[in-house]
Design a protein around this motif. Structure first.
Motif, PDB file in Angstrom:
ATOM      1  N   ILE C 289      51.868  41.416  30.990  1.00 56.95           N
ATOM      2  CA  ILE C 289      51.010  40.455  31.704  1.00 56.95           C
ATOM      3  C   ILE C 289      49.545  40.861  31.567  1.00 56.95           C
ATOM      4  CG2 ILE C 289      50.491  39.478  33.983  1.00 56.95           C
ATOM      5  CD1 ILE C 289      53.476  40.105  34.709  1.00 56.95           C
ATOM      6  N   PRO C 290      48.660  39.910  31.199  1.00 57.81           N
ATOM      7  CA  PRO C 290      47.237  40.253  31.088  1.00 57.81           C
ATOM      8  C   PRO C 290      46.720  40.871  32.386  1.00 57.81           C
ATOM      9  CG  PRO C 290      47.623  38.008  30.319  1.00 57.81           C
ATOM     10  CD  PRO C 290      48.912  38.486  30.904  1.00 57.81           C
ATOM     11  N   LEU C 291      45.944  41.929  32.222  1.00 59.09           N
ATOM     12  CA  LEU C 291      45.520  42.714  33.389  1.00 59.09           C
ATOM     13  C   LEU C 291      44.083  43.170  33.197  1.00 59.09           C
ATOM     14  CD1 LEU C 291      47.567  45.669  34.866  1.00 59.09           C
ATOM     15  CD2 LEU C 291      45.381  46.152  33.806  1.00 59.09           C
ATOM     16  N   ASN C 292      43.321  43.233  34.271  1.00 55.34           N
ATOM     17  CA  ASN C 292      42.012  43.876  34.182  1.00 55.34           C
ATOM     18  C   ASN C 292      41.725  44.728  35.397  1.00 55.34           C
ATOM     19  OD1 ASN C 292      40.950  42.278  36.272  1.00 55.34           O
ATOM     20  ND2 ASN C 292      39.833  40.891  34.902  1.00 55.34           N
ATOM     21  N   SER C 293      40.693  45.557  35.262  1.00 56.30           N
ATOM     22  CA  SER C 293      40.094  46.254  36.395  1.00 56.30           C
ATOM     23  C   SER C 293      38.661  45.736  36.461  1.00 56.30           C
ATOM     24  CB  SER C 293      40.071  47.762  36.152  1.00 56.30           C
ATOM     25  OG  SER C 293      39.080  48.352  36.979  1.00 56.30           O
ATOM     26  N   MET C 294      38.158  45.500  37.669  1.00 59.60           N
ATOM     27  CA  MET C 294      36.783  44.994  37.807  1.00 59.60           C
ATOM     28  C   MET C 294      35.809  46.106  38.171  1.00 59.60           C
ATOM     29  SD  MET C 294      37.565  41.434  39.716  1.00 59.60           S
ATOM     30  CE  MET C 294      39.015  40.469  39.251  1.00 59.60           C
ATOM     31  N   LYS C 295      36.285  47.369  38.130  1.00 51.02           N
ATOM     32  CA  LYS C 295      35.420  48.483  38.521  1.00 51.02           C
ATOM     33  C   LYS C 295      34.258  48.666  37.535  1.00 51.02           C
ATOM     34  CE  LYS C 295      38.107  49.702  42.073  1.00 51.02           C
ATOM     35  NZ  LYS C 295      39.034  48.540  42.174  1.00 51.02           N
ATOM     36  N   GLY C 296      34.435  48.210  36.288  1.00 55.46           N
ATOM     37  CA  GLY C 296      33.348  48.295  35.315  1.00 55.46           C
ATOM     38  C   GLY C 296      32.192  47.339  35.624  1.00 55.46           C
ATOM     39  N   TYR C 297      32.435  46.350  36.487  1.00 52.68           N
ATOM     40  CA  TYR C 297      31.378  45.412  36.895  1.00 52.68           C
ATOM     41  C   TYR C 297      30.716  45.847  38.204  1.00 52.68           C
ATOM     42  CZ  TYR C 297      33.653  42.172  33.619  1.00 52.68           C
ATOM     43  OH  TYR C 297      34.191  41.582  32.508  1.00 52.68           O
ATOM     44  N   PHE C 298      31.549  46.249  39.167  1.00 53.26           N
ATOM     45  CA  PHE C 298      31.066  46.542  40.526  1.00 53.26           C
ATOM     46  C   PHE C 298      31.007  48.042  40.828  1.00 53.26           C
ATOM     47  CE2 PHE C 298      33.360  42.389  41.442  1.00 53.26           C
ATOM     48  CZ  PHE C 298      32.234  41.661  41.774  1.00 53.26           C
ATOM     49  N   GLY C 299      31.713  48.863  40.050  1.00 60.27           N
ATOM     50  CA  GLY C 299      32.026  50.212  40.513  1.00 60.27           C
ATOM     51  C   GLY C 299      33.103  50.102  41.579  1.00 60.27           C
ATOM     52  N   HIS C 300      33.422  51.242  42.191  1.00 63.01           N
ATOM     53  CA  HIS C 300      34.436  51.215  43.253  1.00 63.01           C
ATOM     54  C   HIS C 300      33.721  51.000  44.586  1.00 63.01           C
ATOM     55  CE1 HIS C 300      37.880  51.557  45.564  1.00 63.01           C
ATOM     56  NE2 HIS C 300      38.375  52.720  45.179  1.00 63.01           N
ATOM     57  N   THR C 301      33.986  49.841  45.186  1.00 61.03           N
ATOM     58  CA  THR C 301      33.286  49.484  46.425  1.00 61.03           C
ATOM     59  C   THR C 301      34.144  49.765  47.658  1.00 61.03           C
ATOM     60  OG1 THR C 301      34.042  47.205  46.149  1.00 61.03           O
ATOM     61  CG2 THR C 301      31.870  47.736  45.279  1.00 61.03           C
ATOM     62  N   LEU C 302      35.185  50.581  47.510  1.00 61.05           N
ATOM     63  CA  LEU C 302      36.004  51.087  48.623  1.00 61.05           C
ATOM     64  C   LEU C 302      36.532  49.959  49.506  1.00 61.05           C
ATOM     65  CD1 LEU C 302      33.658  54.141  49.366  1.00 61.05           C
ATOM     66  CD2 LEU C 302      35.583  54.031  47.781  1.00 61.05           C
ATOM     67  N   GLY C 303      36.098  49.863  50.748  1.00 61.46           N
ATOM     68  CA  GLY C 303      36.651  48.857  51.653  1.00 61.46           C
ATOM     69  C   GLY C 303      36.336  47.421  51.265  1.00 61.46           C
ATOM     70  N   ALA C 304      35.332  47.228  50.416  1.00 55.94           N
ATOM     71  CA  ALA C 304      34.986  45.874  49.977  1.00 55.94           C
ATOM     72  C   ALA C 304      35.810  45.438  48.773  1.00 55.94           C
ATOM     73  CB  ALA C 304      33.493  45.796  49.636  1.00 55.94           C
ATOM     74  N   ALA C 305      36.367  46.421  48.039  1.00 57.44           N
ATOM     75  CA  ALA C 305      36.952  46.147  46.721  1.00 57.44           C
ATOM     76  C   ALA C 305      38.005  45.035  46.742  1.00 57.44           C
ATOM     77  CB  ALA C 305      37.542  47.432  46.142  1.00 57.44           C
ATOM     78  N   GLY C 306      38.956  45.119  47.661  1.00 55.97           N
ATOM     79  CA  GLY C 306      40.042  44.136  47.678  1.00 55.97           C
ATOM     80  C   GLY C 306      39.533  42.723  47.892  1.00 55.97           C
ATOM     81  N   VAL C 307      38.479  42.584  48.687  1.00 57.25           N
ATOM     82  CA  VAL C 307      37.941  41.251  48.984  1.00 57.25           C
ATOM     83  C   VAL C 307      37.131  40.726  47.797  1.00 57.25           C
ATOM     84  CG1 VAL C 307      36.471  39.914  50.534  1.00 57.25           C
ATOM     85  CG2 VAL C 307      37.898  41.754  51.464  1.00 57.25           C
ATOM     86  N   ILE C 308      36.230  41.547  47.270  1.00 58.45           N
ATOM     87  CA  ILE C 308      35.353  41.025  46.201  1.00 58.45           C
ATOM     88  C   ILE C 308      36.141  40.798  44.912  1.00 58.45           C
ATOM     89  CG2 ILE C 308      33.320  42.122  47.266  1.00 58.45           C
ATOM     90  CD1 ILE C 308      33.228  44.087  44.975  1.00 58.45           C
ATOM     91  N   GLU C 309      37.139  41.623  44.659  1.00 63.25           N
ATOM     92  CA  GLU C 309      37.931  41.434  43.440  1.00 63.25           C
ATOM     93  C   GLU C 309      38.841  40.214  43.578  1.00 63.25           C
ATOM     94  OE1 GLU C 309      39.616  45.340  42.716  1.00 63.25           O
ATOM     95  OE2 GLU C 309      37.621  46.235  42.568  1.00 63.25           O
ATOM     96  N   THR C 310      39.276  39.914  44.806  1.00 55.51           N
ATOM     97  CA  THR C 310      40.059  38.684  45.014  1.00 55.51           C
ATOM     98  C   THR C 310      39.162  37.456  44.815  1.00 55.51           C
ATOM     99  OG1 THR C 310      41.570  39.837  46.498  1.00 55.51           O
ATOM    100  CG2 THR C 310      41.534  37.436  46.655  1.00 55.51           C
TER     101      THR C 310
END
Lengths: 200, 84, 371
Positions: C289-310
């Motif tokens: 299944i096609p997959l990505n990580s968005m950390k290369g755009y935002f970095g790891h934003t910890l508690g925000a990550a799940g919301v902004i990546e959604t």
């Protein structure tokens, strides 16, 4: 839902289902005193932050009431809360780089309140749902709301905890194990038990 | 060397909060990261890197290097002797 | 979720996700982020002498004149909500705010670090309900979305605004450095030469509601969490918690693993996390299944990550466009994955968002496009 068992710890002592189980001799290191008294053999305990130590002891006090592993593996959900987050270890970690000039990894890993649920999951092999909430103060009706959701999500049991380790607040841990039976509200009962423990 | 080893044991007990052990309980060749030895974990390894830096002025840049150095009190003491 | 399934509630209302807003180093607002993702533009930048030993580090740091980026981000996000929604809705007793954050405002210590967030919300929405605050390390955002969905399904609230927010501080930089988890280069999730994470800061808001208004909608399907029960700071070598969380969410959705069209993975760029995810997704049969990580755009934003990546997943669903996993070049995990090396046009019916974090937590949710 029904409260199965509960326990409470503070520097004054430890109690189970409203009855005093132990009163502390020392004030400084009372979590270790209880660890020794309960004859626990879990060396990792000594490395933990105050939240994890208290929660682990409070759960050990009610361990006999926990359902068997087949049920707890995924059927036990955790609803934990406090007001002060991980502030005690936050301050200790800050001290490690401002005063001791060497950020400490073993302090940093405890600078999140939900580590306490992780430590319990590791010790008891609980893989189920868990959540840590930051609340202004102990709120029984909020716990009831979360309990409803947990039972809707398929939990058989829920372990709830209010655990606080904050320099400006009472250091305490109140845990109550709730089972999914009748549909009665337990906000008032939880409120009452907590107040009794606090002698309010 | 044996003085260094005893000092290291005391420092490890203190830094890593190993409250149920005394200096005399730790053998020079016991495996520090083995379950049947001292049972240390990955966070302890990082804390040992901090200890080497703060107490002996030795910097380890890559935690993977640490694995061999931290095998036992013997290997750790030998590394400190060589590098300080 | 199909009506009338799976639990004691009997029939439950459908829940839809709508864009709130997004403030990150990439820009302010949803459109700015769509433009950046479509052109694979990162918000990460080099910051001089920011490490504990004055190292230069890549960070996803917003540039503002004020010191306190946390307060700036939350104020800006609240102002964006006020532009989009009536005051009646924002202040309604049937509306709740759920905040997802790991460290909130550390400058408040020894006082409550979360209090400034409550104060800001109260200033913008004076008669709103007391916000619910979730602090579950890096999975907080996904956990908050799952809880918000339950609130709407159960009719406790009609609208829920999930706010994911965390700011960069010396505290988190030095902490991740002490764990040797920070990369001193741009992060490369799932890549052979990855060295660790870059930290980021952001505030994202998603609006969950029972109302289906537009022709295109993102519907909430299911969500679960599971603990690894293994280690507080290292992921499980077998991907146990992630495997269980995804399995349970698929079961609740009554779909199979291969029905998922796209996975937005956690992908922090550390050796252990990305290895773990490759193992879990292979155990689930999801390696194709096609997959990505968005950390290369935002970095790891910890508690925000799940919301902004959604939020970005919602863009992918609406525009039928999957975004390149920035920083990825060559497979570097023990099990192979179908990592997006370029943007890819694809209509998605089901999307899986996952997160894993300290404390051994794993949280996932499944979304569905409704046209």
């Amino acid at each position: 839902m029904k409260i199965n068992t509960h326990s409470y710890l503070s520097q004054l002592g430890a109690a189970v289902n409203g009855k005093e189980r132990y009163s502390f001799q020392e004030n400084d290191n009372w979590t270790k005193e209880l660890y020794v008294h309960l004859k626990l053999d879990y060396p990792k305990f000594h490395k933990m932050d105050g939240l994890s130590k208290m929660a682990l002891l409070a759960v050990e006090l009610i361990a006999e009431a926990l359902p068997n592993q087949e049920i707890t593996e995924e059927g036990l959900h955790l609803v934990f809360s406090n007001a002060g987050s991980s502030s005690d270890f936050d301050a200790k970690f800050i001290n490690s780089y401002t005063e001791l000039n060497m950020p400490s990894p073993s302090l940093f890993v405890y600078t999140l309140p939900n580590i306490v649920t992780g430590e319990l999951a590791i010790k008891y092999k609980w893989y189920g749902e868990s959540c840590f909430f930051i609340q202004k103060k102990f709120n029984a009706s909020f716990f009831e709301e979360q309990l409803k959701f947990a039972f809707q999500k398929g939990a058989s049991y829920c372990l709830c905890a209010w655990v606080e380790d904050h320099p400006l607040k009472t250091k305490e841990c109140f845990v109550f194990l709730v089972e999914n039976s009748t549909n009665l509200s337990l906000t008032e009962e939880v409120e009452k038990i907590y107040k009794q423990y606090k002698n309010e | 060397m044996s003085e260094l080893k005893e000092k290291l044991k005391a420092q490890i007990i203190e830094q890593l909060n190993i409250e149920d052990m005394q200096v005399a309980d730790i053998d020079d060749d016991v495996q520090l990261f083995n379950e049947n030895g001292l049972g240390l974990d990955s966070i302890d390894a990082l804390e040992l890197i901090v200890l080497l830096d703060s107490q002996y002025g030795i910097k380890i840049e890559n935690p993977a290097e640490g694995r061999m150095i931290f095998e036992s009190i013997n290997t750790l003491a030998a590394y400190i002797e060589k590098n300080s | 979720m199909p009506i009338g399934k799976n639990n004691n509630l009997g029939s439950m209302r459908n829940v839809y996700l709508k864009y709130g807003t997004l403030i990150s180093p990439i820009g302010n607002g949803i459109n700015a982020h769509f433009n950046a993702f479509i052109t694979n533009t990162s918000g990460l930048n080099w910051v001089d002498s920011i490490g504990f030993n004055k190292e230069n580090l890549p960070l996803g740091k917003i540039s503002i004149p004020e010191n306190n980026s946390l307060q700036f981000m939350l104020n800006s996000a609240c102002e964006a909500l006020i532009k989009e929604h009536t005051s009646d809705r924002l202040n309604s007793p049937k509306t709740c705010f759920i905040i997802s954050s790991t460290k909130a405002d550390l400058s408040q210590l020894p006082n409550d670090t979360f209090e400034p967030l409550r104060t800001i919300l109260k200033a913008h929405f004076p008669t709103s309900n007391e916000p619910i605050i979730i602090s579950n390390a890096c999975i907080s955002g996904v956990v908050a979305l799952n809880l918000a969905a339950q609130y709407i399904q159960s009719e406790r609230y009609d609208d829920s605004f999930v706010i994911g927010i965390d700011a960069i501080s010396d505290f988190v930089i030095y902490g991740f450095q002490s764990l040797f988890a920070l990369s001193d280069e741009m992060c490369q999730p799932f890549d052979k030469t990855r060295k660790g994470i870059n930290l980021g800061e952001a505030c994202g808001i998603i609006h969950l509601t029972s109302r289906k208004e537009k022709a295109f909608c993102v519907e909430y399907v299911s969500g679960k969490t599971s603990n690894d029960a293994n280690h507080i700071s290292g992921p499980s070598r077998t991907g146990e918690g992630l495997f269980r969380a995804v399995s349970n969410a698929l079961k609740e959705a009554e779909i199979s693993a291969t029905d998922i069209d796209f996975i937005s993975a956690h992908g922090t760029g550390t050796i252990f996390n990305d290895d773990m995810e490759s193992i879990a997704f292979n155990r689930l049969g999801m390696q194709g299944i096609p997959l990505n990580s968005m950390k290369g755009y935002f970095g790891h934003t910890l508690g925000a990550a799940g919301v902004i990546e959604t939020l970005i997943c919602m863009l992918s669903m609406e525009h039928s466009m999957l975004f390149k996993s920035l920083g990825f070049d060559e497979q570097g995990t023990p099990e192979s994955l179908n990592i997006l090396s370029e943007n890819q046009e694809k209509k998605c019916q089901y999307v899986l968002k996952t997160a894993s974090g300290f404390g051994g937590g794993n949280a996932v949710l499944i979304l569905k496009s409704v046209r």
